[in-house]
Design a protein around this motif. Structure first.
Motif, PDB file in Angstrom:
ATOM      1  N   ALA A 572       0.813  -1.223   0.000  1.00  0.00           N
ATOM      2  CA  ALA A 572       0.000   0.000   0.000  1.00  0.00           C
ATOM      3  C   ALA A 572       0.843   1.269   0.000  1.00  0.00           C
ATOM      4  CB  ALA A 572      -0.941   0.008   1.208  1.00  0.00           C
ATOM      5  N   MET A 573       2.161   1.151   0.151  1.00  0.00           N
ATOM      6  CA  MET A 573       3.001   2.337   0.272  1.00  0.00           C
ATOM      7  C   MET A 573       3.170   3.039  -1.079  1.00  0.00           C
ATOM      8  SD  MET A 573       6.831   0.705   0.618  1.00  0.00           S
ATOM      9  CE  MET A 573       7.653   2.283   0.365  1.00  0.00           C
ATOM     10  N   LYS A 574       3.429   4.327  -0.998  1.00  0.00           N
ATOM     11  CA  LYS A 574       3.702   5.146  -2.179  1.00  0.00           C
ATOM     12  C   LYS A 574       5.165   5.569  -2.133  1.00  0.00           C
ATOM     13  CE  LYS A 574      -1.042   6.897  -2.211  1.00  0.00           C
ATOM     14  NZ  LYS A 574      -1.916   8.098  -2.149  1.00  0.00           N
ATOM     15  N   THR A 575       5.847   5.417  -3.251  1.00  0.00           N
ATOM     16  CA  THR A 575       7.288   5.681  -3.286  1.00  0.00           C
ATOM     17  C   THR A 575       7.628   7.076  -3.790  1.00  0.00           C
ATOM     18  OG1 THR A 575       7.394   4.650  -5.477  1.00  0.00           O
ATOM     19  CG2 THR A 575       7.837   3.245  -3.566  1.00  0.00           C
ATOM     20  N   LYS A 576       6.626   7.809  -4.278  1.00  0.00           N
ATOM     21  CA  LYS A 576       6.874   9.171  -4.729  1.00  0.00           C
ATOM     22  C   LYS A 576       6.549  10.128  -3.585  1.00  0.00           C
ATOM     23  CE  LYS A 576       5.699  12.529  -8.335  1.00  0.00           C
ATOM     24  NZ  LYS A 576       4.858  12.825  -9.505  1.00  0.00           N
ATOM     25  N   TYR A 577       7.566  10.795  -3.074  1.00  0.00           N
ATOM     26  CA  TYR A 577       7.370  11.657  -1.920  1.00  0.00           C
ATOM     27  C   TYR A 577       8.251  12.896  -2.051  1.00  0.00           C
ATOM     28  CZ  TYR A 577      11.702   9.350  -0.510  1.00  0.00           C
ATOM     29  OH  TYR A 577      12.983   8.859  -0.474  1.00  0.00           O
ATOM     30  N   ILE A 578       8.002  13.892  -1.221  1.00  0.00           N
ATOM     31  CA  ILE A 578       8.793  15.124  -1.188  1.00  0.00           C
ATOM     32  C   ILE A 578       9.631  15.099   0.077  1.00  0.00           C
ATOM     33  CG2 ILE A 578       8.672  17.625  -1.447  1.00  0.00           C
ATOM     34  CD1 ILE A 578       5.643  17.271  -1.920  1.00  0.00           C
ATOM     35  N   SER A 579      10.889  15.439  -0.049  1.00  0.00           N
ATOM     36  CA  SER A 579      11.759  15.482   1.121  1.00  0.00           C
ATOM     37  C   SER A 579      12.476  16.826   1.186  1.00  0.00           C
ATOM     38  CB  SER A 579      12.780  14.343   1.087  1.00  0.00           C
ATOM     39  OG  SER A 579      13.653  14.495  -0.008  1.00  0.00           O
ATOM     40  N   VAL A 580      12.655  17.304   2.395  1.00  0.00           N
ATOM     41  CA  VAL A 580      13.385  18.543   2.648  1.00  0.00           C
ATOM     42  C   VAL A 580      14.335  18.285   3.810  1.00  0.00           C
ATOM     43  CG1 VAL A 580      11.493  20.015   1.835  1.00  0.00           C
ATOM     44  CG2 VAL A 580      11.614  19.384   4.247  1.00  0.00           C
ATOM     45  N   SER A 581      15.204  19.247   4.064  1.00  0.00           N
ATOM     46  CA  SER A 581      16.110  19.154   5.203  1.00  0.00           C
ATOM     47  C   SER A 581      15.667  20.150   6.270  1.00  0.00           C
ATOM     48  CB  SER A 581      17.549  19.455   4.772  1.00  0.00           C
ATOM     49  OG  SER A 581      17.665  20.810   4.362  1.00  0.00           O
ATOM     50  N   MET A 582      16.300  20.089   7.424  1.00  0.00           N
ATOM     51  CA  MET A 582      15.941  20.987   8.515  1.00  0.00           C
ATOM     52  C   MET A 582      16.291  22.437   8.188  1.00  0.00           C
ATOM     53  SD  MET A 582      14.463  19.246  10.947  1.00  0.00           S
ATOM     54  CE  MET A 582      14.688  20.092  12.513  1.00  0.00           C
ATOM     55  N   THR A 583      17.194  22.645   7.222  1.00  0.00           N
ATOM     56  CA  THR A 583      17.597  24.011   6.865  1.00  0.00           C
ATOM     57  C   THR A 583      16.820  24.566   5.671  1.00  0.00           C
ATOM     58  OG1 THR A 583      19.380  23.130   5.475  1.00  0.00           O
ATOM     59  CG2 THR A 583      19.913  23.651   7.778  1.00  0.00           C
ATOM     60  N   VAL A 595       2.964  22.128  -5.412  1.00  0.00           N
ATOM     61  CA  VAL A 595       3.233  21.498  -6.710  1.00  0.00           C
ATOM     62  C   VAL A 595       2.767  20.053  -6.712  1.00  0.00           C
ATOM     63  CG1 VAL A 595       5.065  20.753  -8.275  1.00  0.00           C
ATOM     64  CG2 VAL A 595       5.139  23.052  -7.280  1.00  0.00           C
ATOM     65  N   GLU A 596       3.072  19.321  -5.652  1.00  0.00           N
ATOM     66  CA  GLU A 596       2.753  17.891  -5.599  1.00  0.00           C
ATOM     67  C   GLU A 596       1.368  17.615  -5.030  1.00  0.00           C
ATOM     68  OE1 GLU A 596       4.457  15.578  -6.920  1.00  0.00           O
ATOM     69  OE2 GLU A 596       6.153  16.845  -7.489  1.00  0.00           O
ATOM     70  N   LYS A 597       0.670  18.649  -4.573  1.00  0.00           N
ATOM     71  CA  LYS A 597      -0.672  18.497  -4.007  1.00  0.00           C
ATOM     72  C   LYS A 597      -0.668  17.515  -2.836  1.00  0.00           C
ATOM     73  CE  LYS A 597      -2.304  21.157  -7.271  1.00  0.00           C
ATOM     74  NZ  LYS A 597      -1.039  21.377  -7.991  1.00  0.00           N
ATOM     75  N   GLN A 598       0.312  17.658  -1.959  1.00  0.00           N
ATOM     76  CA  GLN A 598       0.405  16.831  -0.759  1.00  0.00           C
ATOM     77  C   GLN A 598       0.467  17.734   0.464  1.00  0.00           C
ATOM     78  OE1 GLN A 598       3.647  14.065  -0.986  1.00  0.00           O
ATOM     79  NE2 GLN A 598       2.747  12.875  -2.649  1.00  0.00           N
ATOM     80  N   PRO A 599      -0.221  17.372   1.547  1.00  0.00           N
ATOM     81  CA  PRO A 599      -0.257  18.237   2.737  1.00  0.00           C
ATOM     82  C   PRO A 599       0.910  18.008   3.695  1.00  0.00           C
ATOM     83  CG  PRO A 599      -1.732  16.401   3.060  1.00  0.00           C
ATOM     84  CD  PRO A 599      -1.129  16.223   1.674  1.00  0.00           C
ATOM     85  N   PHE A 600       2.003  17.428   3.213  1.00  0.00           N
ATOM     86  CA  PHE A 600       3.131  17.155   4.095  1.00  0.00           C
ATOM     87  C   PHE A 600       4.396  16.989   3.263  1.00  0.00           C
ATOM     88  CE2 PHE A 600       1.414  13.142   2.762  1.00  0.00           C
ATOM     89  CZ  PHE A 600       2.524  12.380   2.488  1.00  0.00           C
ATOM     90  N   ARG A 608      19.835  10.551   3.699  1.00  0.00           N
ATOM     91  CA  ARG A 608      18.486  10.116   3.339  1.00  0.00           C
ATOM     92  C   ARG A 608      17.811   9.321   4.449  1.00  0.00           C
ATOM     93  NH1 ARG A 608      15.747   6.452   0.114  1.00  0.00           N
ATOM     94  NH2 ARG A 608      17.571   5.123  -0.018  1.00  0.00           N
ATOM     95  N   SER A 609      18.264   9.528   5.682  1.00  0.00           N
ATOM     96  CA  SER A 609      17.610   8.910   6.824  1.00  0.00           C
ATOM     97  C   SER A 609      16.466   9.800   7.292  1.00  0.00           C
ATOM     98  CB  SER A 609      18.600   8.705   7.972  1.00  0.00           C
ATOM     99  OG  SER A 609      19.608   7.788   7.602  1.00  0.00           O
ATOM    100  N   LEU A 610      15.410   9.175   7.748  1.00  0.00           N
ATOM    101  CA  LEU A 610      14.227   9.913   8.168  1.00  0.00           C
ATOM    102  C   LEU A 610      14.504  10.685   9.453  1.00  0.00           C
ATOM    103  CD1 LEU A 610      11.153  10.492   7.884  1.00  0.00           C
ATOM    104  CD2 LEU A 610      10.775   8.469   9.323  1.00  0.00           C
ATOM    105  N   VAL A 611      14.129  11.951   9.451  1.00  0.00           N
ATOM    106  CA  VAL A 611      14.233  12.791  10.647  1.00  0.00           C
ATOM    107  C   VAL A 611      12.852  13.082  11.221  1.00  0.00           C
ATOM    108  CG1 VAL A 611      14.966  15.027  11.543  1.00  0.00           C
ATOM    109  CG2 VAL A 611      16.381  13.827   9.846  1.00  0.00           C
ATOM    110  N   GLY A 612      11.886  13.339  10.353  1.00  0.00           N
ATOM    111  CA  GLY A 612      10.543  13.646  10.815  1.00  0.00           C
ATOM    112  C   GLY A 612       9.620  13.915   9.657  1.00  0.00           C
ATOM    113  N   LEU A 613       8.443  14.430   9.981  1.00  0.00           N
ATOM    114  CA  LEU A 613       7.432  14.712   8.979  1.00  0.00           C
ATOM    115  C   LEU A 613       6.831  16.079   9.290  1.00  0.00           C
ATOM    116  CD1 LEU A 613       4.896  12.313   7.422  1.00  0.00           C
ATOM    117  CD2 LEU A 613       4.015  14.400   8.438  1.00  0.00           C
ATOM    118  N   LEU A 614       6.859  16.974   8.300  1.00  0.00           N
ATOM    119  CA  LEU A 614       6.326  18.325   8.448  1.00  0.00           C
ATOM    120  C   LEU A 614       5.004  18.409   7.700  1.00  0.00           C
ATOM    121  CD1 LEU A 614       6.606  21.327   9.291  1.00  0.00           C
ATOM    122  CD2 LEU A 614       7.867  21.683   7.150  1.00  0.00           C
TER     123      LEU A 614
END
Length: 721
Positions: A572-583, A595-600, A608-614
């Motif tokens: 069920a997972m989706k592999t297309k995602y948006i990632s940013v850094s803390m800076t 642009v991606e019409k995603q609320p996060f 590329r290790s997970l830090v969190g979700l904004l």
């Protein structure tokens, strides 16, 4: 429930050969053949497939030119309601007999281990010299813990791993071992109760019938509700309370079509009545505990009962949070010391025995200890308000430790004990304050009732707060007292207690602990049915308040719609995602969301290790409250919004069961979770692989159901050829 692909009441799939159809004058008349689903079921009954062959043949060869498959949304060959009702009656009968045998075994074990101690149990232990009883008070609960540890180990070693006959036999043997473990837990005096195991006995028998007849959804739900009602009815000898318990704990939380509620009503009633009659024959007609004399003086006393409801709600929250804290502590102890789980119940029994040296009432002794608190027997001497308050804390601690260390039992009896102690202590304090020989406050129009009245109301209010069954609590006490006058204070106190508890949720760290326990203990099989989107939404809404109860009282989670599902997060997972850094600037993160019409957006580090979700909501909340946080910078960064830990969220792995991921979403009140390839430390930091959300879960389930349905229709077509 029909598969999602058969949403219309009349769907049609036409399969036509490449050749042109003959003129209408040369067609044969269409003939229809109704083919049953050959042992496969979709939804509650079956699916009717009508294979219509459109003659399309020449006069000389009679070859077929085409055929059409018509799927009619209609049940055929479904087991009649009479058969399910008969099964519910048998479930009630077998549950009543099983619960009688269970309670008799508890009494026999208690007589064996506590031989020579009078029936009044704990009150005698308080009166007897401690030098004569301390060895037995400590060693008996420990010995019970040792036996339970062995039984738990045996139960965990016979997990069913296939659909074969031997695997089903093993699966049926596990509830039996759990009931035996509960018998030794309670017979040796450890601080839990028998009503939870009684409900699980009834639900296990009901599930056995459902599996034997291969019933699904509504019919199996009705049967499980009937078994649960029978368990409570036979445990408390209260048939009406058993019926309402089935409605509150099984039918309402489920996401099956609401029509099942009305269909299940006669089954629940019959099963509850039969089990109650069997219980009366086997255990006697006396109620679970002796109802003391009480009175309700005047409506002006009602505010005192409402205040008692508030206190009972706070006590209920204390018991729930204490249970989670002890589970965390015990699991940390096991990891740090390497303590085997088989030894843990004995350690829990040791602590209970040590507590019982000073407070013997914490030992389980049937409901005799509740009678002691309510002063409803002539040989009992009343306990002071100070001792009652101490008993509340000690019983909460002992019950939480028993659950954390792996002893087997329910929370209904401890909740009633704690509620009785709370109500009696409160009643004595109120009587001393307002109507004592020298009252602290003299109010002419206020006449305070006896403490026993507050004790009874406190029992119902605490049971409602702990187990989230307010209607069952009111009906149980009303059925036992058989006095309408107590209903008004009961409703007020139970309502306030339930309201106090309802907005409370465990903290994220605690819920993470429960989630990890759920991952370790859940077993999932392939689901045959998938709910519609509206039913899934209802399931998500009702799952959240039930999450904490599954660990507190497992008998409240006897039915799970997706208990046979073996879908994983990877499906069920989706592999297309948006990632940013803390800076990353917050404006840039918002542009990416737009642009991606995603609320996060995902927050990752350089590896590329997970830090969190904004989330967009998190940014909005930040904008409402921020004033000087980023005053010295040109524009806010992601780090300003998230801080040190604000954006951290629990992640899941691709191999995790999809149902577990959905429960984590419900417990954290989020609509998406990051998916990481592996966990490299305790902070769940791993390589980000994608995310899973509720939309993806719904699509995966509907796709699997549709795939199974299409495979089935293809098989039918192949057989017809």
């Amino acid at each position: 429930m029909a598969p999602p692909s058969v949403a219309p009441s009349h769907a049609r799939v036409v399969l036509v050969s490449a050749q042109s159809p003959p003129p209408p004058s040369r067609r044969r008349s269409a003939r229809a053949l109704v083919v049953p689903p050959a042992g496969r079921r979709y939804g509650c009954g079956g699916v009717r497939l009508r294979i219509i062959r459109c003659g399309a043949a020449g006069e000389e060869d009679g070859d077929r030119r085409g055929e059409q498959v018509e799927v009619v949304g209609e049940e055929v060959a479904a087991p009649g309601r009479d058969l399910v009702t008969l099964a519910a009656c048998l479930v009630g009968l077998l549950t009543g007999v099983s619960v009688v045998l269970f309670n008799l075994s508890v009494h026999e074990i208690r007589d064996l281990f506590w031989d020579g101690i009078p029936l009044r149990g704990a009150s005698w232990l308080r009166e007897a010299p401690i030098g004569e009883t301390w060895q037995r008070v400590i060693l008996v609960p420990v010995s019970g813990g040792i036996i339970v540890g062995v039984l738990n180990t045996l139960r965990s070693s016979i997990k069913p791993n296939s659909n074969g006959t031997m695997s089903k036999v093993k699966g049926a043997f596990r509830p039996f071992l759990k009931a035996v473990a509960a018998s030794f837990t309670l017979g040796t005096g450890n601080s839990l109760g028998p009503e939870g195991p009684s409900v699980e006995i009834g639900s296990s028998i009901a599930k056995g019938f459902g599996n034997a007849f291969e019933w699904e959804d509504g019919k199996k739900l009705s049967l499980v509700a009937a078994g649960s009602a029978a368990g409570i009815a036979s445990g408390f000898n209260a048939a009406v309370a058993g019926c309402f318990f089935a409605v509150e704990s099984v039918l309402w939380p489920s996401s099956v079509d609401t029509s099942s509620l009305s269909n299940a009503t006669p089954m629940v009633i019959l099963s509850s009545v039969i089990a109650s009659v069997v219980s009366e024959i086997g255990l006697g007609s006396d109620p679970a505990f002796t109802v003391p004399e009480y009175d309700f003086r005047s409506p002006t006393e009602l505010p005192l009962y409402l205040l008692l409801g508030v206190f009972c709600g706070l006590v209920s929250i204390t018991l729930s949070r204490c249970t989670v804290l002890t589970i965390q502590t015990v699991e940390s102890l096991q990891k740090a010391t390497g303590l085997p789980k088989a030894v843990s119940p004995a350690l829990g029994g040791l602590i209970v025995g040590l507590l019982a040296l000073i407070y013997p009432e914490v030992l389980y002794w049937g409901f005799e200890n509740v009678d002691i608190l309510l002063e409803s027997r002539p040989f009992t001497s009343g306990l002071s308000a100070a001792v009652l308050v101490q008993l509340i804390g000690v019983k909460v601690l002992a019950t939480s430790l028993c659950r954390a260390f792996g002893l087997v039992g329910g929370y209904y009896a401890p909740s009633l004990f704690i509620g009785a102690a709370t109500g009696m202590a409160y009643g004595k304090i109120m009587r001393f304050t307002f109507t004592g020989p020298e009252p602290l406050l003299h109010i002419p129009f206020l006449d305070v009732a006896s403490p026993q009245a507050y004790g009874l109301v406190g029992m119902a209010a605490t049971l409602a707060g702990v187990c989230k069954v307010p209607l069952t609590s009111v009906l149980l006490l009303f059925e036992l007292t058989q006095d309408y006058r107590i209903v008004l204070p009961l409703l007020g106190a139970v309502g306030l207690s339930s309201w106090i508890v309802s907005p409370q949720r465990f903290s994220r760290s605690n819920m993470g602990k429960l989630d990890s326990l759920e991952v370790k203990t859940s077993a999932f099989k392939q689901a045959k049915n998938v709910p519609s989107q509206s039913q899934q939404a209802a399931s998500m809404d009702t799952a959240e308040p039930m999450t904490e109860l599954c660990k507190l009282e497992s008998s409240l989670c006897v039915y799970d719609l997706h208990e046979k599902e073996n879908l994983t997060v990877a499906e069920a997972m989706k592999t297309k995602y948006i990632s940013v850094s803390m800076t990353t600037p917050v404006v840039e993160a918002l542009n990416l969301m737009l642009v991606e019409k995603q609320p996060f957006v995902m927050i990752t580090d350089s590896k590329r290790s997970l830090v969190g979700l904004l989330t967009l909501k998190g940014i909005q909340d930040f904008c409402k409250t921020a004033n000087t946080t980023w005053a010295q910078t040109d524009e806010p960064m992601v780090s300003h919004v998230c801080g040190a830990t604000k954006c951290k969220i629990r992640s899941v792995t691709p191999q995790m069961p999809l149902t577990t991921a959905e429960k984590i979403m419900n417990s954290h009140r989020v609509d998406q979770l990051p998916v990481v390839s592996e966990h490299v430390d305790n902070e769940n930091r791993g390589l980000l692989a994608g995310f899973v959300d509720r939309e993806g879960i719904a699509i995966a389930r509907r796709a699997v159901a549709t795939k199974g349905f299409l495979s089935f229709t293809t098989e039918i077509r192949r057989e017809e050829r």
